[in-house]
Design a protein around this motif. Structure first.
Motif: not given
Length: 537
Positions: A102-106, A109
């Protein structure tokens, strides 16, 4: 315990014997724990899609839920075709993956719920570490209840969190065994008995000894012939009532009788376009459809009457009602006359084109049926070649399947590998064309590593056969569909399998010896002629 350890134990408690898949960040922890702590088997496939096909084949031959596991992102998208096939075949398959960190812009995803919905599968996400055992149990219940694959999302960020294994209830999910009511039975019998030339059609839902016996009993009470869909092939082989496959694979005798019939009662058959030639074979007839699934009724065309019931129980109820009423079928000699016509037509309904360095695919399939052991599992890929297998290879009902519900070539070898893992006491044969064979041949390494009793038969005419024929029909050059493949036998040997190349009849003897010797995995490459040239004088 960690969440991944709980997941491994929960899978084991559900009776999972084998997981097919590829390891990655999203699944390696619980797969490792499943093997090391629970004594489970992990079959590592070459490609993620093949892992799903293996789980699909495992279910088709064992009846157990087939389990596949892949990591996130592209590993999931690689599963789309195989998962869609499993959905449309109503296979009980669990595909486990997990959302990305749950990180930005993996960069990997993916909307997993949207992916599952696009394939037609169910979706379930584990929300809390302590929920994992209950959610896994729920996944199995939902798969069995709906007869449809489910994608289980165990997010990456949960895997190493502390969790408690909480034993989940394991309710028994029984297949529906609905018995038709007396009014429905009388309505159906009214249609059957008022018809001049009724016939019976049995599908995959009738491929059980009890259903087979009840349907045959009904045929004899009514003095009518029986046919099957492709997936129920050979269910009535050897019986005088048997007319074989209903549809575009029918014999000449069966096709003539199908055209003359004025009523068809179908047990456990979807009545799809292949079985009914786009519903043309049912046009103008009274159609009675019996299926345990309400959503199967009338899906491909209108029906006159429906029985939402188990095939065997419905056929038995019809028989019991007839006998209670004292009904006696008139002696018409119809079945005897048809059996005599079928016998006179003989098995060899074509002129062989074996010779000149190639073997007629039809000859090869008749040969294969004679040399494989009784009870051998048969999986056919799809393509022009498959008509030779479907028409000329005898199979054991319940041990035959076709991963063709989505119309994709190339799923055969993966599906067959899963089938072989499910049942190792007999060989599993995959019959594929050269195009589909090239797509799946790397999974021979899986069969080699896991010592699976797999025989792959490649019918190689060096082209995409259906496209070859269609180009020729359009008056265009067939060269556009032709491919100079590498020698399949050489590729198979490089992957660790045994291989035999067949160019003429004497090579079939060598291949038969290899099969009887049981040195598997084995690939048999049969050279064929795409033009189906006329026999040499």
């Amino acid at each position: 315990m960690k969440t991944y350890e709980v997941a491994a134990e929960a899978l084991s408690k559900q009776g999972v014997r084998t997981i097919f898949g590829l390891m990655g960040d999203a699944n390696l922890a619980y797969i490792g724990a499943y093997v090391e702590n629970e004594g489970g088997e992990f079959v590592a496939a070459v490609a993620e899609g093949s892992a799903v096909s293996m789980a699909d084949g495992y279910h088709r031959m064992s009846g157990e839920v087939g389990v596949a596991s892949v990591t996130h992102g592209p590993a999931v998208t690689n599963c789309l075709t195989a998962l869609t096939e499993a959905v449309r075949a109503r296979s009980e398959v669990l595909l486990i993956t997990g959302g990305t960190p749950d990180v930005h812009h993996h960069f990997q995803a993916l909307d997993l719920e949207g992916f599952a919905r696009g394939a037609g599968a169910q979706y379930l996400r584990v929300r809390r570490p302590d929920d994992v055992s209950a959610d896994i149990a729920q996944a199995f219940v939902r798969i069995r209840a709906e007869g449809r694959p489910l994608l289980l999302d165990i997010p990456y960020d949960l895997l190493e969190k502390s969790a408690e294994y909480i034993p989940a209830p394991q309710p028994t999910v029984e297949c529906a065994t609905a018995v038709p009511g007396p009014d429905a039975v009388d309505d159906v019998l009214g249609i059957l008995l008022s018809s001049r030339r009724p016939m019976i059609l049995a599908g995959r839902g009738a491929v059980r000894p009890d259903a087979r016996d009840a349907i045959l009993r009904l045929a004899r009470l009514l003095d009518v012939p029986v046919t099957t869909s492709l997936l129920a092939k050979d269910l009535f082989r050897g019986e005088p009532e048997n007319l074989g496959i209903h549809g575009n694979l029918s014999s000449a005798v069966a096709a003539e009788e199908i055209a003359r019939a004025d009523c068809v009662i179908a047990f456990g058959a979807s009545l799809n376009t292949f079985t009914t030639d786009g519903n043309a074979l049912l046009h103008g007839k009274a159609v009675i459809q019996c299926d345990v699934r309400a959503d199967a009724i009338g899906r491909f065309g209108p029906v006159s009457s429906a029985l939402i019931a188990d095939a065997g129980l419905a056929a038995r109820a019809l028989c019991d009602r007839l006998e209670e009423s004292g009904y006696t079928a008139p002696v018409t000699g119809r079945v005897e006359a048809l059996a005599e016509k079928e016998a006179m037509s003989g098995r060899q309904l074509y002129r062989s084109i074996t010779g000149g360095g190639t073997v007629d695919m039809r000859d090869a399939m008749s040969w294969l049926g004679d040399v494989v052991p009784a009870g051998t599992q048969i999986v056919t890929d799809v393509g022009r070649f498959s008509f030779a297998a479907w028409k000329h290879l005898n199979v054991t009902p319940g041990r035959f399947t076709v991963p063709g519900a989505f119309g994709s070539i190339g799923l055969g070898i993966g599906t067959a590998a899963g089938a072989a893992a499910a049942r190792r006491d007999v060989p599993t044969v995959c019959i594929a064309g050269d195009g589909g064979g090239m797509m799946g041949i790397l999974e021979l390494t899986t069969a080699v590593r896991c010592e699976l009793p797999l025989i792959v038969v490649i019918l190689n005419d060096n082209c995409y056969g259906a496209e070859y024929r269609k180009l020729a029909d359009l008056g265009l050059k067939t060269v556009h569909s032709e491919v100079a493949w590498p020698e399949f036998a050489e590729v198979a040997r490089s992957l660790g399998a045994r291989a035999v190349t067949v160019r003429e009849d004497k090579d079939l003897v060598v291949a038969a010896d290899a099969i009887s010797g049981g040195d598997f995995p084995l690939l048999v490459e049969i050279k064929a002629d795409p033009a189906r040239r006329k026999p040499r004088k």
